[in-house]
Write an enzyme that holds these catalytic residues in place. Sequence first.
Site, PDB file in Angstrom:
ATOM      1  N   HIS A 133      55.464  69.929 -85.949  1.00  0.00           N
ATOM      2  CA  HIS A 133      54.795  69.312 -87.091  1.00  0.00           C
ATOM      3  C   HIS A 133      55.064  67.807 -87.072  1.00  0.00           C
ATOM      4  O   HIS A 133      56.117  67.361 -86.635  1.00  0.00           O
ATOM      5  CB  HIS A 133      55.321  69.944 -88.383  1.00  0.00           C
TER       6      HIS A 133
ATOM      7  N   ASN B   4      51.337  61.914 -91.402  1.00  0.00           N
ATOM      8  CA  ASN B   4      51.594  63.325 -91.641  1.00  0.00           C
ATOM      9  C   ASN B   4      50.338  63.955 -92.245  1.00  0.00           C
ATOM     10  O   ASN B   4      49.946  63.603 -93.353  1.00  0.00           O
ATOM     11  CB  ASN B   4      52.792  63.441 -92.598  1.00  0.00           C
TER      12      ASN B   4
ATOM     13  N   CYS C 236      53.092  72.121 -95.100  1.00  0.00           N
ATOM     14  CA  CYS C 236      53.140  71.721 -93.682  1.00  0.00           C
ATOM     15  C   CYS C 236      53.313  72.911 -92.745  1.00  0.00           C
ATOM     16  O   CYS C 236      53.100  72.779 -91.539  1.00  0.00           O
ATOM     17  CB  CYS C 236      54.250  70.698 -93.470  1.00  0.00           C
TER      18      CYS C 236
HETATM   19  O1  UT7 Z   1      55.897  67.132 -93.996  1.00  0.00           O
HETATM   20  C1  UT7 Z   1      56.649  67.387 -95.136  1.00  0.00           C
HETATM   21  C2  UT7 Z   1      58.038  67.116 -94.904  1.00  0.00           C
HETATM   22  N1  UT7 Z   1      58.360  65.736 -95.130  1.00  0.00           N
HETATM   23  C3  UT7 Z   1      59.314  65.191 -94.401  1.00  0.00           C
HETATM   24  O2  UT7 Z   1      59.798  65.832 -93.512  1.00  0.00           O
HETATM   25  C4  UT7 Z   1      59.837  63.828 -94.752  1.00  0.00           C
HETATM   26  C5  UT7 Z   1      61.333  63.814 -94.599  1.00  0.00           C
HETATM   27  N2  UT7 Z   1      61.971  62.567 -94.990  1.00  0.00           N
HETATM   28  C6  UT7 Z   1      61.799  61.435 -94.274  1.00  0.00           C
HETATM   29  O3  UT7 Z   1      61.064  61.429 -93.307  1.00  0.00           O
HETATM   30  C7  UT7 Z   1      62.579  60.196 -94.659  1.00  0.00           C
HETATM   31  O4  UT7 Z   1      63.548  60.560 -95.614  1.00  0.00           O
HETATM   32  C8  UT7 Z   1      61.678  59.065 -95.221  1.00  0.00           C
HETATM   33  C9  UT7 Z   1      60.850  58.472 -94.099  1.00  0.00           C
HETATM   34  C10 UT7 Z   1      60.793  59.602 -96.316  1.00  0.00           C
HETATM   35  C11 UT7 Z   1      62.549  57.959 -95.799  1.00  0.00           C
HETATM   36  O5  UT7 Z   1      63.459  57.454 -94.849  1.00  0.00           O
HETATM   37  P1  UT7 Z   1      64.986  57.239 -95.264  1.00  0.00           P
HETATM   38  O6  UT7 Z   1      65.631  56.625 -94.105  1.00  0.00           O
HETATM   39  O7  UT7 Z   1      65.516  58.569 -95.723  1.00  0.00           O
HETATM   40  O8  UT7 Z   1      64.898  56.185 -96.433  1.00  0.00           O
HETATM   41  P2  UT7 Z   1      65.349  56.331 -97.956  1.00  0.00           P
HETATM   42  O9  UT7 Z   1      64.461  57.284 -98.699  1.00  0.00           O
HETATM   43  O10 UT7 Z   1      66.808  56.623 -97.989  1.00  0.00           O
HETATM   44  O11 UT7 Z   1      65.068  54.877 -98.501  1.00  0.00           O
HETATM   45  C12 UT7 Z   1      65.786  53.758 -98.001  1.00  0.00           C
HETATM   46  C13 UT7 Z   1      65.315  52.514 -98.730  1.00  0.00           C
HETATM   47  C14 UT7 Z   1      65.354  52.632-100.235  1.00  0.00           C
HETATM   48  O12 UT7 Z   1      65.808  51.395-100.738  1.00  0.00           O
HETATM   49  P3  UT7 Z   1      67.335  51.181-101.214  1.00  0.00           P
HETATM   50  O13 UT7 Z   1      67.549  52.186-102.308  1.00  0.00           O
HETATM   51  O14 UT7 Z   1      68.171  51.454-100.008  1.00  0.00           O
HETATM   52  O15 UT7 Z   1      67.354  49.762-101.657  1.00  0.00           O
HETATM   53  C15 UT7 Z   1      63.942  52.849-100.636  1.00  0.00           C
HETATM   54  O16 UT7 Z   1      63.639  52.377-101.933  1.00  0.00           O
HETATM   55  O17 UT7 Z   1      63.970  52.231 -98.411  1.00  0.00           O
HETATM   56  C16 UT7 Z   1      63.203  52.021 -99.608  1.00  0.00           C
HETATM   57  N3  UT7 Z   1      61.819  52.476 -99.380  1.00  0.00           N
HETATM   58  C17 UT7 Z   1      60.867  51.696 -98.835  1.00  0.00           C
HETATM   59  N4  UT7 Z   1      60.884  50.415 -98.419  1.00  0.00           N
HETATM   60  C18 UT7 Z   1      59.752  49.905 -97.885  1.00  0.00           C
HETATM   61  C19 UT7 Z   1      61.285  53.709 -99.615  1.00  0.00           C
HETATM   62  N5  UT7 Z   1      59.991  53.723 -99.234  1.00  0.00           N
HETATM   63  C20 UT7 Z   1      59.718  52.485 -98.746  1.00  0.00           C
HETATM   64  C21 UT7 Z   1      58.550  51.900 -98.198  1.00  0.00           C
HETATM   65  N6  UT7 Z   1      58.620  50.627 -97.785  1.00  0.00           N
HETATM   66  N7  UT7 Z   1      57.401  52.583 -98.052  1.00  0.00           N
END
Ligand code: UT7
Length: 334
Positions: A261, A291, A116
């Site tokens: 980004h 992204n 990125c």
């Molecule tokens: O460009 C490269 C750099 N990349 C980034 O900068 C990405 C950085 N990270 C993020 O943007 C965020 O961490 C995410 C958007 C990827 C995730 O958001 P989050 O608030 O950190 O969610 P999480 O990973 O903690 O997941 C929360 C819950 C989980 O369920 P449980 O364990 O709480 O029951 C996941 O399994 O959301 C679940 N989950 C989803 N649910 C529905 C993960 N992906 C999905 C999905 N749809 N697509």
Amino acid sequence: MPALRSVRILGTGMYVPPDVYTNKDLEKMMDTSDEWIVQRSGIRERRFAKPGLGVSDLAAEATQHALTAAGLKVSDIDAIVFATLSPDYYFPGSGVFLQNLLGCGQIPAFDLRNQCSGFLYGLNVAKAFISSGQYDRILVVGAECHSRAINLTTAGRDVAVLFGDGAGVVILGPNDDPKRGLLSLHLHSDGAHRDALKMEFPSMRKWPAITQEMLNDTKHYPTMDGRLVFKNAVTRMPEVVHEALAYNQLKPDDVDFYVFHQANLRINEAVLKHLAQPASKTYNNIDRYGNCSAASIPMVLDECARSGRIKPGDLVCMASFGAGFTWGSALLRW
Ligand code: UT7
């Protein structure tokens, strides 16, 4: 040693494939929801390129727009710097694909792999070449076909819903206007976090690089520790913006426009808040494209340059963060 030349962006261009995939479309492929995706990331839809196309095809389209904007011909380009994490082939690099597609003669074609932050790394490489006088006009490309390597099932949903395909390019050249130009670039990396966001297979550390067992275990898809990446992004991006501003003896308020980004709307909101800047000083297109890694910043630049959001003379600050980790900033008078 002769004085270093000042450098500026002569033209911008972007291209996204026409096929739109909304969050509702993804709901049909995996256990996810429009609500989850919008709330967590700000993404509403993304583009996926048709099979058979690669990043060089998207970049070639974007280049035509940039050439028109700059009033230049293909034969005016002296070198290509191509940043991508989703190249046409494992090798050779996508730079030579683009060189061939454009028919721009036997000019050098560099490939960069800085995810990125690839566009800002590319900008720095191109700036160094032009400043030194080695080349005059360089095509700097960020392009991705993420759709090829995301797991569009529930098992891959944490990564798959975030990424899209697209290309953004700029043509960089010597600057004859003392009121304009690229002022500084600051780049960083921290390989201690190389496993936080990665696509490991096929792996040249293994023999063979890919096996049927690895494919069965879906090891050929990217994996991400989303929370760790998020935490680092909201720290490193303001930090590297401050680094650029301090180097130029400027303050956040002096910047007319911020270009970040497009990984997550929440990240960009947090960065702006940290800098105590209003939302009117930035622009996000993540809602429409997701992204697009190396392509994200030049795509935003192109939309803003064309719509007049960024005007000649504006002080523009760009910042990125991504896999590696790699991150960086660039400051320029547009
Ligand atoms: O460009 C490269 C750099 N990349 C980034 O900068 C990405 C950085 N990270 C993020 O943007 C965020 O961490 C995410 C958007 C990827 C995730 O958001 P989050 O608030 O950190 O969610 P999480 O990973 O903690 O997941 C929360 C819950 C989980 O369920 P449980 O364990 O709480 O029951 C996941 O399994 O959301 C679940 N989950 C989803 N649910 C529905 C993960 N992906 C999905 C999905 N749809 N697509």
